[in-house]
Design an enzyme around this catalytic site. Sequence first.
Site: not given
Ligand code: GLU
Length: 431
Positions: A95, A171-172, A249
């Site tokens: 993201t 973040t995932d 997370k």
């Molecule tokens: N699901 C995607 C990832 O982990 C977008 C979520 C994010 O970056 O927060 O890359």
Amino acid sequence: MGTKIKSGSRIEIKTADAMYQGILMPRPELADDEHVIIKLDNGYNIGIRKKLIENITIIEETPSQERIELEKTKIDPQKQIVLKPSVSILATGGTIASRVDYITGGVRAAFTADELISAIPELDEIANIHGRQIFNKFSENIIPSDWIKIVKEIASEIKNGANGVVILHGTDTMGYTSAALAFMLKTPVPVVLTGAQRSSDRGSSDATLNLINSTWVAAHGNLGDICVVMHGEMSDSHALIHPATRVRKLHSSKRDAFQTVNSKPIGRVLNGKIEYLKEVKPRGGSLELDTKLEEKVALLRYYPGLKSEVIDNLINLGYKGIVIEGTGLGHTSERVFDAIKRAIDDQVSVVMTSQTIFGRVNMRVYSTGRRLLEMGVIPCENMLPETAYVKLMWVLGHTQDQEKVKEMMLRNYAGEIVKRTQTGNDDISLQ
Ligand code: GLU
């Protein structure tokens, strides 16, 4: 209008009923050309329809490439030192490096590292920034060979003189990558992973602050280690610096979703000041890479009704290690005991963590735990399940001797086993 204004310039836009001041943003390749996008001083991006614009004044032009080059090598004549540290920002996707796709309404990875840097001019005040995209994946698509690629790219930046490295990451699965880096890389400079819960073109985005705070830690932190820097609370007050093997997370969308589990964060960053909350490994020491991984390791959550056939299949598929996320103090139903025993007899390393996340496994309290220990299940203290998974891959990459695996799993290499369990963000009070 016909005027050509360089993105990054500070401009004032006058429409019939309002006046806006901000930084002209580069036009995303997915956006239409009927709007001008500017970043306001409060961090929000707005699009203004070109048709409504009566006048644009350039308040400050973006510095030219030559000026930037000159500034990068600026020397203080008195002190004879280079004024700004050098920070490399490596983008992997997620993201933080995405924007809304106005055609599908979804979020897609589309920012390059350079675009991000030009969108956040403050970064240039913190350090001399070099940005590079090393791949472009949402983090759910990241696989162990990507961790190795990231480690090698970081090492090459450090060898080329970076005083700190920032990794932009989804973040995932950021916690898996940070743990993987912690086992595979010894670093003399800060290596900071960061991401965003909301994409950079949203008003509520956490991307800008996370990137600024991470760059600050990479440039000025006295830390020769790997860490994760993310929003510390819902508002924009501070960011927390989390240890690489203890971060998780814990919320799907909140900006302060990341917490240090079973320990304290390393510190917090507030208005360009770093406050350390515990002792850290300072800058210095050597750069070492150790990227051997055994990929045939599974992370298996115990659930009521889990059948032996799941474990038997892993044995038949040639898996070398299984991390169980057991219940409570580290248990599974006795219905799968035979399968666990078969795995261990077949030289598959079976280790136990807890799905409670907080706390430590203690397999001596109940007969269930004691029987699993007798079979040879290795209790992983207060290691997060995902950290135990990455660690078991790394350990099995070095030895498949069961005794040696046990000894290495129970030895602390990167802060993954802490003696005293503490709570996460809760005991951090802001004065
Ligand atoms: N699901 C995607 C990832 O982990 C977008 C979520 C994010 O970056 O927060 O890359």
